[in-house]
Motif scaffolding. Structure first.
Motif, PDB file in Angstrom:
ATOM      1  N   PHE A   1     -64.845   3.895 -85.447  1.00 30.54           N
ATOM      2  CA  PHE A   1     -63.583   3.494 -84.819  1.00 30.54           C
ATOM      3  C   PHE A   1     -63.794   2.496 -83.693  1.00 30.54           C
ATOM      4  O   PHE A   1     -63.023   2.416 -82.758  1.00 30.54           O
ATOM      5  N   GLU A   2     -64.917   1.713 -83.791  1.00 33.78           N
ATOM      6  CA  GLU A   2     -65.119   0.629 -82.821  1.00 33.78           C
ATOM      7  C   GLU A   2     -64.428  -0.598 -83.357  1.00 33.78           C
ATOM      8  O   GLU A   2     -64.459  -0.878 -84.551  1.00 33.78           O
TER       9      GLU A   2
ATOM     10  N   VAL B  28     -53.762   8.150 -83.956  1.00 37.28           N
ATOM     11  CA  VAL B  28     -53.716   7.819 -85.382  1.00 37.28           C
ATOM     12  C   VAL B  28     -54.941   8.398 -86.073  1.00 37.28           C
ATOM     13  O   VAL B  28     -56.031   7.856 -86.003  1.00 37.28           O
ATOM     14  N   THR B  29     -54.755   9.517 -86.720  1.00 35.77           N
ATOM     15  CA  THR B  29     -55.883  10.224 -87.316  1.00 35.77           C
ATOM     16  C   THR B  29     -55.826  10.252 -88.832  1.00 35.77           C
ATOM     17  O   THR B  29     -56.859  10.321 -89.478  1.00 35.77           O
TER      18      THR B  29
ATOM     19  N   PRO C 272     -54.713   8.723 -92.662  1.00 39.76           N
ATOM     20  CA  PRO C 272     -54.265   7.533 -93.391  1.00 39.76           C
ATOM     21  C   PRO C 272     -52.955   7.821 -94.145  1.00 39.76           C
ATOM     22  O   PRO C 272     -52.695   8.961 -94.527  1.00 39.76           O
ATOM     23  N   GLY C 273     -52.177   6.793 -94.349  1.00 39.70           N
ATOM     24  CA  GLY C 273     -50.936   6.947 -95.140  1.00 39.70           C
ATOM     25  C   GLY C 273     -49.812   7.606 -94.396  1.00 39.70           C
ATOM     26  O   GLY C 273     -48.800   7.943 -94.998  1.00 39.70           O
ATOM     27  N   VAL C 274     -49.954   7.823 -93.090  1.00 43.88           N
ATOM     28  CA  VAL C 274     -48.874   8.435 -92.320  1.00 43.88           C
ATOM     29  C   VAL C 274     -48.350   7.411 -91.341  1.00 43.88           C
ATOM     30  O   VAL C 274     -49.117   6.659 -90.759  1.00 43.88           O
ATOM     31  N   GLU C 275     -47.031   7.380 -91.171  1.00 44.09           N
ATOM     32  CA  GLU C 275     -46.458   6.397 -90.254  1.00 44.09           C
ATOM     33  C   GLU C 275     -46.416   6.993 -88.860  1.00 44.09           C
ATOM     34  O   GLU C 275     -45.859   8.075 -88.653  1.00 44.09           O
ATOM     35  N   TYR C 276     -47.063   6.325 -87.919  1.00 48.56           N
ATOM     36  CA  TYR C 276     -47.080   6.790 -86.531  1.00 48.56           C
ATOM     37  C   TYR C 276     -46.210   5.872 -85.700  1.00 48.56           C
ATOM     38  O   TYR C 276     -46.155   4.670 -85.943  1.00 48.56           O
ATOM     39  N   GLU C 277     -45.537   6.474 -84.753  1.00 50.39           N
ATOM     40  CA  GLU C 277     -44.792   5.638 -83.811  1.00 50.39           C
ATOM     41  C   GLU C 277     -45.294   6.012 -82.426  1.00 50.39           C
ATOM     42  O   GLU C 277     -45.002   7.119 -81.930  1.00 50.39           O
ATOM     43  N   ILE C 278     -46.092   5.175 -81.870  1.00 49.80           N
ATOM     44  CA  ILE C 278     -46.748   5.531 -80.599  1.00 49.80           C
ATOM     45  C   ILE C 278     -46.703   4.355 -79.638  1.00 49.80           C
ATOM     46  O   ILE C 278     -46.429   3.216 -80.032  1.00 49.80           O
ATOM     47  N   ARG C 279     -46.990   4.711 -78.351  1.00 42.36           N
ATOM     48  CA  ARG C 279     -47.039   3.650 -77.334  1.00 42.36           C
ATOM     49  C   ARG C 279     -48.434   3.022 -77.408  1.00 42.36           C
ATOM     50  O   ARG C 279     -49.439   3.734 -77.534  1.00 42.36           O
ATOM     51  N   VAL C 280     -48.449   1.725 -77.336  1.00 42.94           N
ATOM     52  CA  VAL C 280     -49.760   1.058 -77.339  1.00 42.94           C
ATOM     53  C   VAL C 280     -49.802   0.051 -76.205  1.00 42.94           C
ATOM     54  O   VAL C 280     -48.760  -0.343 -75.685  1.00 42.94           O
TER      55      VAL C 280
ATOM     56  N   SER D 158     -44.926   0.858 -84.449  1.00 41.46           N
ATOM     57  CA  SER D 158     -44.978   1.712 -85.629  1.00 41.46           C
ATOM     58  C   SER D 158     -46.207   1.260 -86.405  1.00 41.46           C
ATOM     59  O   SER D 158     -46.407   0.061 -86.613  1.00 41.46           O
ATOM     60  N   MET D 159     -47.081   2.201 -86.751  1.00 45.00           N
ATOM     61  CA  MET D 159     -48.317   1.762 -87.411  1.00 45.00           C
ATOM     62  C   MET D 159     -48.821   2.785 -88.417  1.00 45.00           C
ATOM     63  O   MET D 159     -48.425   3.942 -88.396  1.00 45.00           O
ATOM     64  N   GLN D 160     -49.708   2.245 -89.323  1.00 49.12           N
ATOM     65  CA  GLN D 160     -50.305   3.127 -90.319  1.00 49.12           C
ATOM     66  C   GLN D 160     -51.796   2.830 -90.424  1.00 49.12           C
ATOM     67  O   GLN D 160     -52.234   1.706 -90.185  1.00 49.12           O
ATOM     68  N   ARG D 161     -52.561   3.856 -90.820  1.00 51.21           N
ATOM     69  CA  ARG D 161     -54.006   3.683 -90.978  1.00 51.21           C
ATOM     70  C   ARG D 161     -54.329   3.587 -92.454  1.00 51.21           C
ATOM     71  O   ARG D 161     -53.754   4.313 -93.262  1.00 51.21           O
ATOM     72  N   PHE D 162     -55.186   2.620 -92.791  1.00 47.25           N
ATOM     73  CA  PHE D 162     -55.649   2.489 -94.170  1.00 47.25           C
ATOM     74  C   PHE D 162     -57.169   2.520 -94.125  1.00 47.25           C
ATOM     75  O   PHE D 162     -57.776   1.908 -93.243  1.00 47.25           O
TER      76      PHE D 162
END
Lengths: 513, 227
Positions: A127-128, A141-142, A144-152, A162-166
């Motif tokens: 995760f670097e 964000v842990t 994959p395939g899940v929609e996260y809505e977080i502060r960045v 709003s983001m997703q991990r692939f």
């Protein structure tokens, strides 16, 4: 001091008395106020107002829901779609050139991203960060395939994304997102707009409900006050007509017409009972006088018998008057309409002419009947027979010797006119309207036998048939027209008879109740 | 003839009974619906005079319905203070043979009772009526008196026919109005008298003895002159 105070008290008494709610004996019972038994749940006005408010709120809610779905919802769906598209494209780059290719693709996309809302990050298995515009992999964000809505934090600016991990083969991770601060602002704007819309709608609904209720009450209050006043005996009251010609006015006018009719009927009843009281007293008094006189003064049995015989004849005449009154009442009640049928009136008219022919000839009169061979009429044969007989009876009674009584019948425009014309003194225009009242006896009728019920019966018969009795000047003489609707019961509307009568009455004096 | 009078009013009943006895009839009286029903069903009468409204739960129409239910065809004259047309129709539908509204003249009632009795006898279809030297042929519609032909208008013919069918009985003006003209109300002018007087001109005037007689306070009677 106490003495004068006591002295003043009785003087104040009478002055104070009128204010006391003492019993007012000859005052009319108070008209109940429309709101006397007002109950919020039972009030139809409140119910209508509530229905109005609920309907208004529902329609506004539906509109708001649609707006929400079309704006905020569409935006969310577009963002999700963009993220998936980006991920797919970057995944293609991965397959072509691995990490370097993805890195260059990310950098290219970031440099072309005008709105500066795109978020990318490529990370190694630990995760670097390898590429992208986030400083580090967000801990939240842990999966994959899940929609996260977080502060960045991005370039020193905190924002919502709003983001997703692939995950790529070899333990590499890709993060694709979009800044949704704009959407958040839009949502807030929309929420507040809708909130105020709801407030306004509720306010408008409340005002509208109150308006509906007061409209309702204004109408009903007038009807209520009028009917209550009439129940308590004040027949002069009428429902207010606003003059707008709307449905409320129509109801008000219908009620007023009904009240007018009731008043006329009541006047009729009053007039008839007065007439009965007056006109029947006379023959009863006469019979009684004869009997008492005979009892006191009759010298012989023959005298006594003669007196009793005359008194019996008087009583028979009174019975006759009663019978005629009852018959008129029976006809007016309309119960006999059940016996109506289509029949040929021609034989009825000829029969009446024939019945009176001999009497007429005896008096030096002639009867001329001009009746079509067939005269189809919808009604009651016996009643029509009696009505025509009454008219001919009058005509024969009042015509001078040498004159002709004419019986005629014509059919046109859905009307059947049965016309009896005499050459007698006629009825003066001023008396024509009253001539059909029970017990009315015109000046010319003073010295002829009769009780003044003949024309009343004819009118009752004509009206029961949905027609009218018209009395016209035959110059000289009287022209009595029994106007009946067409033989077809379906097309015969009683209301039309009155209109037609009004249109053709030569003196404008339509003979109605 | 034997007549049953079912009438609850004592005065009216007494008046009817006296009158019927004076006229030479045997009259029985029942004052309640129950008595009337019992007598009407257990004894034989020639005519029943039935008041419509009776005390005791059984009214005139009930009695009439029971009688007709038992196929008893005795002629019934209904007497009623209910004079309107509907009541009249109801009474006749229930099986009454004639309907007389109260108040009535006794002569009218007697004439109607006698007419009912005669009708009840039913001498079968006739083609010719004869009274004394007066002959009325119903088929050729010709009238002859003492062999001499008399010309009559159709209505005069029917009037004479009615009088001849009721020969020897009193016929009231109301009966003539109903029977000959089919009128069920009294015209104010006495039209019947004029018609009868015209008939007399043709039937009686040219001949030495009159056949149509006026019965005072009642009506007319066609009979051979007894004098």
């Amino acid at each position: 001091m106490t003495g004068s105070g006591e002295g003043a008290a009785p003087a104040a008494g009478p002055a104070a008395r009128p204010e006391q709610p003492g019993p007012r004996r000859d005052a009319r019972p108070p008209i109940p106020r429309p709101r006397r038994r007002f109950n919020l749940l039972r009030s139809a006005a409140v119910r209508f107002a509530a229905i109005y408010a609920v309907l208004l709120s529902l329609s506004v809610a539906a509109a708001a829901g649609f707006v929400w779905w079309e704006t905020a919802g569409r935006l969310s769906r577009q963002i999700e779609e963009a993220i998936l598209n980006d991920a797919q494209a970057l995944s293609d780059h991965w397959e072509v050139g691995g990490v370097p290719d993805v890195r260059s693709a990310i950098e290219e996309r970031l440099s072309q991203n005008v709105d500066d809302d795109a978020i990318y990050m490529l990370a190694d298995p630990y995760f670097e960060r390898l590429a992208g515009n986030l400083s580090g992999w967000p801990a939240a964000v842990t999966q994959p395939g899940v929609e996260y809505e977080i502060r960045v934090e991005r370039g020193g600016i905190h924002s919502l994304a709003s983001m997703q991990r692939f995950d790529f083969p070899g333990g590499y991770h890709l993060l694709v997102g979009r800044d949704v601060t704009l959407r958040l602002q839009l949502t807030r704007l929309l929420t507040s707009a809708l909130f105020w819309a709801v407030v306004v709608v509720v306010a408008v609904a409340a005002v509208g409900a109150i308006a509906v209720r007061s409209l309702f009450n204004r109408m009903l209050a007038s009807v209520w006050a009028t009917t209550a006043a009439i129940s308590s005996g004040d027949f002069s009251r009428r429902v207010q007509v606003t003059g707008r010609g709307d449905e409320f006015d129509q109801v008000a006018e219908a009620i007023n017409d009904m009240l007018d009719r009731i008043t006329r009927l009541m006047d009729g009843v009053r007039q008839v009972s007065n007439a009965i009281a007056h006109d029947l007293r006379t023959p009863i008094a006469r019979a009684r006088t004869r009997l008492e006189d005979a009892m006191a003064h009759a010298g012989t049995e023959d005298e006594l018998r003669a007196a009793i015989e005359r008194a019996t004849a008087d009583l028979d005449a009174i019975t006759g008057v009663f019978q005629a009154l009852l018959r008129i009442a029976e006809i007016e009640a309309g119960s006999r309409r059940a016996a109506f049928c289509v029949f040929d009136a021609a034989p009825v008219l000829n029969g009446v002419a024939e019945l009176y022919d001999a009497v007429a000839e005896d008096r030096g009169l002639s009867i001329a009947a001009a009746v079509p061979p067939s005269l189809r009429v919808y009604g009651d044969r016996d009643m029509l027979q009696q009505a025509v007989a009454n008219l001919v009876d009058n005509a024969v009674k009042f015509s001078p010797p040498g004159a002709a009584v004419r019986i005629a019948a014509t059919q046109s425009d859905g009307w059947t006119d049965i016309v009896v014309t005499d050459a007698g003194p006629g009825i003066p225009a001023a008396d024509r309207e009253r001539a059909v009242e029970r017990f009315f006896r015109g000046e010319a009728a003073r010295h002829t036998p009769g009780a003044g019920l003949g024309l009343a019966l004819v009118q009752a018969v004509a009206q029961l048939h949905g027609g009218a009795l018209l009395l016209e000047d035959a110059a000289p003489g009287l022209r009595a027209v029994v106007r009946l609707p067409a033989a077809d019961p379906a097309t015969a509307a009683p209301a039309k008879a009155a209109e037609a009568a009004a249109a053709t009455a030569p003196y404008g004096d339509v003979i109605q109740d | 003839m034997r007549i049953l009078v079912v009438e609850d009013d004592k005065d009216v009943a007494g008046f009817i009974l006296r009158g019927l006895k004076e006229a030479g009839h045997v009259a029985e009286h029942a004052a309640t619906g129950r008595d009337g029903l019992f007598m009407a069903t257990s004894e034989a009468f020639d005519v029943i005079v039935l008041d419509r409204m009776l005390p005791g739960g059984i009214d005139g129409l009930n009695i009439l319905e029971v009688l007709r239910g038992q196929k008893n065809a005795v002629p019934v004259l209904i007497l009623s203070a209910l004079a309107d047309v509907d009541e009249r129709v109801r009474g006749l539908k229930a099986g009454g043979d004639d309907y007389l509204p109260k108040p009535f003249a006794f002569s009218e009632m007697l004439a109607r009772i006698e007419a009912l009795y005669r009708r009840g006898k039913g001498e079968g279809p006739v083609t010719k009526l004869t009274v004394d030297d007066l002959e009325l042929d119903l088929l050729s519609r010709q009238v002859k008196r003492a062999g001499q032909k008399i010309d009559l208008q159709p209505r005069e013919f029917r009037l004479l026919e009615y009088l001849m069918r009721h020969a020897g009985q009193v016929v009231t003006r109301t009966m003539l109005l109903e029977g000959v003209w089919d009128y069920h109300f009294d015209p104010q002018t006495n039209v019947i008298d004029v018609h009868v007087s015209r008939l007399r001109q043709k039937v009686d005037k040219p001949f030495p003895t009159p056949l149509i007689h006026t019965v005072r306070n009642a009506g007319y009677m066609l009979r051979p002159d007894a004098a």
